[in-house]
Motif scaffolding. Structure first.
Motif, PDB file in Angstrom:
ATOM      1  N   VAL A   1       0.977  -1.177  -0.012  1.00  0.00           N
ATOM      2  CA  VAL A   1       0.028   0.674  -0.062  1.00  0.00           C
ATOM      3  C   VAL A   1       0.781   1.318   0.584  1.00  0.00           C
TER       4      VAL A   1
ATOM      5  N   PHE B   1      -5.079   3.360  -7.939  1.00  0.00           N
ATOM      6  CA  PHE B   1      -4.644   3.787  -6.779  1.00  0.00           C
ATOM      7  C   PHE B   1      -5.636   2.695  -5.842  1.00  0.00           C
ATOM      8  N   PRO B   2      -7.347   3.552  -5.708  1.00  0.00           N
ATOM      9  CA  PRO B   2      -8.019   3.004  -4.671  1.00  0.00           C
ATOM     10  C   PRO B   2      -8.917   1.102  -4.920  1.00  0.00           C
TER      11      PRO B   2
ATOM     12  N   LEU C   1      -6.227  -1.108  -2.639  1.00  0.00           N
ATOM     13  CA  LEU C   1      -7.249  -0.898  -0.704  1.00  0.00           C
ATOM     14  C   LEU C   1      -8.494  -1.529  -1.436  1.00  0.00           C
ATOM     15  N   ILE C   2      -8.859  -2.164  -2.436  1.00  0.00           N
ATOM     16  CA  ILE C   2      -9.960  -2.891  -2.326  1.00  0.00           C
ATOM     17  C   ILE C   2      -9.462  -4.821  -2.621  1.00  0.00           C
TER      18      ILE C   2
ATOM     19  N   GLU D   1      -7.717   7.576   2.946  1.00  0.00           N
ATOM     20  CA  GLU D   1      -7.707   5.958   2.064  1.00  0.00           C
ATOM     21  C   GLU D   1      -6.778   5.387   2.355  1.00  0.00           C
ATOM     22  N   VAL D   2      -5.697   5.558   3.021  1.00  0.00           N
ATOM     23  CA  VAL D   2      -4.500   4.677   2.858  1.00  0.00           C
ATOM     24  C   VAL D   2      -5.186   4.020   4.622  1.00  0.00           C
TER      25      VAL D   2
ATOM     26  N   VAL E   1      -8.207   1.746   4.821  1.00  0.00           N
ATOM     27  CA  VAL E   1      -8.148  -0.089   4.594  1.00  0.00           C
ATOM     28  C   VAL E   1      -7.638  -1.007   6.238  1.00  0.00           C
TER      29      VAL E   1
ATOM     30  N   TYR F   1     -11.112  -2.679   6.826  1.00  0.00           N
ATOM     31  CA  TYR F   1     -11.134  -3.923   6.685  1.00  0.00           C
ATOM     32  C   TYR F   1     -11.545  -4.890   7.674  1.00  0.00           C
TER      33      TYR F   1
ATOM     34  N   TYR G   1     -16.618  -4.667   4.198  1.00  0.00           N
ATOM     35  CA  TYR G   1     -16.279  -4.368   3.230  1.00  0.00           C
ATOM     36  C   TYR G   1     -16.613  -3.849   1.910  1.00  0.00           C
TER      37      TYR G   1
ATOM     38  N   VAL H   1     -15.722   0.274   0.449  1.00  0.00           N
ATOM     39  CA  VAL H   1     -14.974   0.196  -1.126  1.00  0.00           C
ATOM     40  C   VAL H   1     -16.241   1.328  -1.700  1.00  0.00           C
TER      41      VAL H   1
ATOM     42  N   LEU I   1     -13.632   4.539  -0.118  1.00  0.00           N
ATOM     43  CA  LEU I   1     -12.762   4.355  -1.270  1.00  0.00           C
ATOM     44  C   LEU I   1     -13.314   5.702  -2.780  1.00  0.00           C
ATOM     45  N   LEU I   2     -14.598   4.909  -2.989  1.00  0.00           N
ATOM     46  CA  LEU I   2     -14.451   4.747  -4.146  1.00  0.00           C
ATOM     47  C   LEU I   2     -15.624   6.301  -4.046  1.00  0.00           C
TER      48      LEU I   2
END
Ligand code: HEM
Ligand SMILES: [Cu+2]
Ligand SMILES: [Cu+2]
Lengths: 807, 245, 103
Positions: free
Chosen positions: A671, A801-802, A806-807, C21-22, C25, C28, C46, C50, C53-54
């Motif tokens: 990451v 990036f995500p 990240l997913i 964002e980082v 994670v 999760y 999850y 997601v 993040l999006l």
């Protein structure tokens, strides 16, 4: 290469950027491909005329069936129409040329070399032989280890590039360069049809380009998008048909434009409900993007989806319904002059009706369970593509021939041509509706099937239709010299091109025409004015300057195209990496390198060349009055890029949702390194915008520093990326051969990396010029345009990036 | 349609899927011919009536050079056209939905061709009844029948596909290599054979006889001969054949 | 506001949201706790993560387009031109998803 070494006549055609000359080049080239693809078709019809025939081997038959389809769809129909568009549209909207004349030339040369690549495929282990739809997984190197298919793919990629360039070009031209007072609503139907076609092109072709790219990478590097079952057949089906359905309208709409305008001219009446015709075209164009599933009715995408697609597909026939009815209503109280052009266009309407109605059959998911893959489908789309498109465009050829050459064709011969074409056409294709049991694309069939009689009939019709086209060529060719002089407006039409002499002078208009509030317009070229027929007594409204012709010659477009051709030959012609187990092939690197170097030189020459395009002031440019041409062009291009990356990301989602397992977050990529790359790119966006700020305030040092920083950050990005790629590869767990997680990662980030690299080349170029003190104060546009691109590349990474880390 | 007539059409037809197709196809064709005849008649009539004659004059609104032509056309007419077509198209959509529901929904439980003890003609309807697997290969079709004993290996045959008359045959179609399409021509039913995916179709054969099966997706040099024979047999013969395998 | 400051502000927001964002994670359900735990030990599902993040990526993209590509200051015709394109593109993307999931 110095221009002086070439004879003047060749040089003129090689270097021309004049829209009329390029239009002629398009027309001639597309007619050449028309003949070539037609010969393939007649050979196939001969093979199919009797059962158990072995005139052609099955292999050759499959190649012919594929290349015939590809040539007709990509190298004949659209270029034929865009030949007219090139020649006629600037005249019709009162522009002196297209917005980017050199880009226009480049589009043509890309088109030509793409066709050459396609044709060459026959000589490299066999042309593509799996149908124009190129279904996966048969396209994997494993199943089709031929260089021919690589070349075919290269040809397709090149023509997609050509089409993308010319669609941006036409879009800017038609939005920004209309004569004063020429509102969009004043345009005839033909330019409208082209405008709508371009929209579809812009949204559809990037999907195809992405699909071809994935296909190529699969074949060259052994990635798995199409050779895996998680991607494979259905991934291709989706991305191909997402493009493919709009594509079939793309090849139809220009013909509808020709038909509508010709009908109006030859019935002596204004088109009935022209705004409804145009509205219907827009509606159909939009809906065309949500019907692609009707090509997948029997792939098992599920009952609900197929029903949805049935509804959308049947709905799309409504706008066509409106178009046809409007054209027919135009005939009421008309004075129908049945000249050859009228016969062809009216005939095209009739054939279109049959094609459209049978399309509704195919839209029914229930009927399609019988009709899919049969000659019924073949009949359907030939009624549209040949019956409506080709017949309509031939009508256009007769219609505009006098304008382009100044000579009349022989009317009697043309009528005979129509009669034989029309009758031959129906004998050729109607029996195919009755062959609704016969699979398409089979090389031969057994006598016991009972298909022989209809096939024989169809072959006879095919030869009638094919030979009839000789009359067209003879007629036009002979008339070039011997036809009677046509005068500026032989059909007494109203559109602007007829106000010019035939053929129009190189510079088209002495003064740009202008349209007054009451709809009268001034011609802009008095020499073309036909004696006494309806010339308005309006005053001179043009902006009054008489231009000597723009010198309009540039050697670079053809060189760029040639470099691209060499490059693509290099990456497609090669050896299987492992001849005993063909999984991938090895490109021929020397050629790749030559092409790349030549390309860079040519692009540099292109951008250094002093080529001034005169932008008229005072033109009609709603709705983009305040937006400069280049900026509109760049944004439009970025729109196409969005679709392109959208499809790449969509493909990633597709294989990911179809895969039972996927590596957990953090288990594959650090990451941290993704984070670092993100920061680097974000910072480079900041420096790019600071470059613009500095340029605007005139600070050369600030500009240099910002550009340099941007370049450096690009290097940093690529450096981290490369380290990551190498470390993933070195671990062995993550080579391309590792399956879909690796495939999707390498391809998506790789394509993005190439974009970063291209951006860095641009910064270098800008740096060199900035060093010489350019771009300061009012001269900042190049910096701004580069920024638009660079930020876009940044935005793409913001999503990648995500999605990957990240997913 | 009266039951009697229905039975008669069924007697004539080769399979239930063919009946579904024929009915729907005739509906489409009636309407298509209707619309087509009207449109062509109108076109021909107008062209002949208004063709240019020696002494005919240009209409008043003839577009001429120097002026953008007037805009004409009634929204009302468009509305009428669209409404009429919508009615026709709705009928077609409804008909198609009904038909595809039949085609794509295997009946609840299938008659196991008497292969399993206890599954008889009269008491069928057990959903677990095994289906027949059809696999496309370059360039032949392979048919795998469930064995009478659970867990025993499948019985596999190429080129020939045997089924008992009047049985409800449910097949799972897939491919071992490239994209094929499995179509039983006289039955008017087909589905794609795609590697890694299974597509299910079903049919009920009404008549003894042999029928042509063919691949409908170009799959390579042998595509044109990638066919098989469907043999519909009387039930006792089928069982005799089956037990002999 | 001076444009340079504006650009720096946008940059700060971009970097800040990347940081979120980082770190998100780590939330999760069973992620190895290698990031900073923002909300103690809450684990989000999850799907929620997601979407977040999006959403963040979309916001960043929007900021870049509006300010760095200065769409905000362009004539309305151009910005709506881009907007129409984006709406169409996202509609199409969602259609692909519907097709992937509706059977
Ligand atoms: C009324 C409008 C139309 C409808 C409802 C319609 C419907 C369909 C459907 C459902 C199919 C899929 C058939 C199958 O593969 O089983 C199809 C195939 C096709 N249509 Fe149309 N269509 C229409 C207009 C057009 C137009 C305007 C064109 C071209 C200019 C066209 C060209 C094609 C082509 C090329 C195929 C075959 C693609 C292949 O190679 O598999 N259609 N059409
Ligand atoms: Cu389609
Ligand atoms: Cu096959």
């Amino acid at each position: 290469m110095s221009p002086e070494q070439l004879p003047a006549r060749i040089r003129r055609w090689l270097y021309t950027t004049n829209h009329k000359e390029i239009g002629i080049l398009y027309l001639i080239t597309s007619l050449f491909f028309f003949v070539a693809a037609g010969v393939l078709a007649l050979t196939m019809r001969s093979q199919l005329s009797v059962p158990d025939n072995h005139l052609l081997s099955a292999d050759l038959f499959n190649q012919f069936v594929t290349v015939h389809g590809l040539l007709m769809v990509f190298w004949v129909l659209s270029p034929f129409a865009f030949g007219f568009a090139n020649y006629i549209i600037p005249l019709q909207i009162g522009a002196r040329d297209l917005a980017f004349p050199r880009l226009n030339a480049m589009s043509y040369w890309f088109y030509l070399v793409s066709g050459a690549a396609m044709m060459m495929s026959f000589f490299f282990g066999g042309a593509p032989d799996l149908g124009w739809t190129l279904y996966s997984p048969q396209t994997s190197f494993k199943f089709t280890p031929t260089i021919g298919l690589n070349l075919g793919a290269a040809g397709l990629i090149l023509i997609v590039v050509s089409i993308t360039m010319s669609s941006v070009n036409f879009l800017v031209t038609m939005f920004k360069m209309r004569a004063p007072g020429m509102k969009l609503k004043h345009m005839p139907v033909f330019p409208w049809a082209i405008l709508i076609t371009i929209f579809m092109m812009l949204y559809a072709f990037p999907s195809f380009l992405a699909a071809l790219l994935l296909l190529y990478v699969d074949r060259a590097f052994g990635t798995f998008y199409f050779s895996s079952i998680q991607g494979g057949a259905l991934l291709w089906d989706n991305v191909f048909w997402f493009f493919g359905h709009p594509e079939v309208y793309i090849v139809l709409f220009p013909a509808i434009g020709v038909i509508a305008d010709a009908i109006s001219t030859f019935t002596r009446r204004p088109l009935y409900g022209s705004k409804y015709i145009i509205g219907s075209m827009i509606a159909a164009a939009i809906i065309s993007f949500i019907v692609w599933g009707h090509h997948m009715f029997v792939t098992g995408i599920g009952l609900t989806s197929t029903k949805l697609y049935t509804v959308t597909t049947i709905a799309v026939s409504l706008p066509f319904d409106v178009m046809v009815i409007a054209m027919i209503e135009t005939l009421v109280k008309a004075r129908v002059r049945l000249k050859a052009a009228a016969l062809f266009t009216l005939g095209a309407v009739a054939l279109f009706v049959i094609g459209g109605i049978t399309g509704v059959y195919l839209a029914s998911v229930a009927l399609d369970h019988a009709l899919r893959g049969t000659y019924f489908v073949v009949a359907h789309f030939h009624y549209i593509m040949v019956g409506a498109s080709i017949m309509g465009l031939i009508g256009g050829l007769y219609y505009w021939f006098p304008k382009m050459t100044g000579r009349m064709y022989n009317e009697g011969l043309a009528k005979i041509h129509f009669i034989f074409s029309f009758i031959g056409f129906n004998i050729l294709y109607f029996p195919m509706f009755l062959l609704l049991d016969m699979p398409r694309r089979i090389a031969t069939y057994a006598p016991s099937t009972g298909w022989a009689a209809l096939n024989l009939m169809s072959t006879v019709g095919g030869f009638i239709f094919g030979l009839a086209q000789i009359l067209l060529f003879v007629n036009l060719f002979a008339s070039l010299r011997r036809g009677s002089i046509s005068g500026p407006n032989p059909w007494e039409a109203w559109t602007l091109e007829w106000s010019l002499p035939s053929p129009p002078p190189a510079h088209d208009f002495d003064t740009i025409p202008a349209i007054a509030e009451d709809g009268t317009y001034h011609f802009g070229n008095s020499s073309g004015y036909p004696n006494g027929s309806g010339y308005p007594n309006g005053s001179k409204m043009g902006n009054g300057t008489v231009h000597s012709h723009l010198e309009g010659q540039s050697p670079w477009p053809v060189v760029v195209a040639f470099a691209a051709f060499i490059f693509f030959l290099g990456i497609t012609i090669g050896q299987p990496s492992n001849p005993s187990v063909p999984v991938t092939f090895q490109p021929f690197w020397p050629l790749v390198l030559d092409g790349a170097i030549l390309g860079v030189i040519a692009l540099y020459g292109y951008s250094r060349e002093r080529f001034s395009v005169h932008e008229e002031t005072n033109v009609e440019s709603w709705p983009f009055r305040e937006v400069p041409n280049v900026k509109l062009g760049i944004w439009t291009f970025l729109g196409a890029e969005v679709i392109f990356f959208g499809v790449l990301i969509g493909a990633y989602f597709f294989v990911r949702t179809n895969s039972a397992t996927w590596p957990a977050v953090g288990s594959l990529f650090e990451v941290r390194s993704g984070f670092a790359m993100t920061l680097v790119l974000l910072t480079s966006s900041l420096t790019a915008i600071m470059a613009l700020v500095s340029a605007k305030v005139g600070s050369r040092n600030g500009l240099m520093a910002s550009l340099f920083a941007t370049f450096g950050l690009g290097v940093a990005f690529l450096y981290i990326k490369a380290t990551e790629w190498i470390s993933l590869g070195a671990n062995g767990v993550f080579s391309v051969a590792n399956g879909l997680p690796a495939t999707s990662y390498f391809i998506t980030t790789g394509v993005h990396g190439v974009h970063v690299f291209a951006g860095m080349l641009m910064t270098l170029y800008l740096l060199v010029n900035a060093l010489k003190g350019r771009y300061l104060k009012g001269d900042y546009h190049a910096i701004e345009h580069f920024g638009l691109y660079w930020h876009f590349v940044d935005i793409v990474w913001v999503f990648l990036f995500p999605l990957f880390y990240l997913i | 349609m009266g039951t009697r007539k229905k039975q008669e059409t069924q007697k004539m037809a080769f399979s239930n899927t063919e009946v579904v197709f024929n009915n729907l196809f005739s509906l489409f064709t009636y309407l298509a011919v209707l619309v087509g005849v009207i449109v062509f008649a109108l076109m021909a009539f107008l062209i002949i009536k208004y063709r240019e004659r020696k002494n005919s004059q240009d209409p008043e609104d003839t577009p001429r050079l120097g002026r953008i032509p007037i805009v004409r056309g009634h929204g009302r007419n468009v509305l009428i056209t669209v409404s009429l077509s919508t009615i026709i198209l709705l009928a077609l959509i409804i008909g198609s939905f009904a038909a595809v529901d039949t085609l794509l929904t295997p009946p609840n439980g299938t008659w196991c061709y008497g292969l399993y003890p206890g599954y008889g003609a009269q008491s069928p309807l057990n959903q677990d009844c095994p289906r027949i697997d059809v696999t496309g290969h370059q360039f032949y079709w392979e048919f795998s029948y469930p064995h009478a004993l659970p867990h025993a290996p499948l019985y596999t045959e190429k080129y020939v596909f045997r089924v008992p008359k009047d049985a409800t045959v449910v097949i799972d179609v897939t491919s071992a290599d490239v994209f094929h399409d499995f179509g039983i021509i006289p039955f008017k039913i087909k589905t794609d054979a795609i590697p890694g995916r299974v597509n299910t179709i079903w049919f009920q054969p009404y008549q003894n006889g042999t029928y042509l099966i063919q691949c409908f997706e170009l799959c390579g040099s042998g595509h044109y001969y990638m066919n098989a024979t469907l043999i519909v047999m009387q039930v006792p013969q089928f069982q005799a054949w089956y037990n002999s395998t | 506001m001076n444009t340079t400051y504006l650009y720096l502000l946008v940059f700060a927001i971009l970097v800040g949201s990347t940081d979120i964002e980082v770190n998100i994670v780590a939330l999760y359900p069973s992620a190895p706790s290698n990031g900073v735990m923002l909300f103690g030990t809450i684990a989000l599902s999850y799907g929620v993560i997601v979407s977040i993040l999006l959403g963040l990526a979309g916001m960043k993209a929007l900021l870049i387009a509006l300010f760095y590509q200065h769409l905000k200051y362009e004539p309305k015709s151009l910005s709506s031109w881009v907007l129409i394109g984006l709406v169409m593109a996202s509609l199409l993307m969602s259609l692909v998803f519907i097709q992937l999931h509706v059977h």
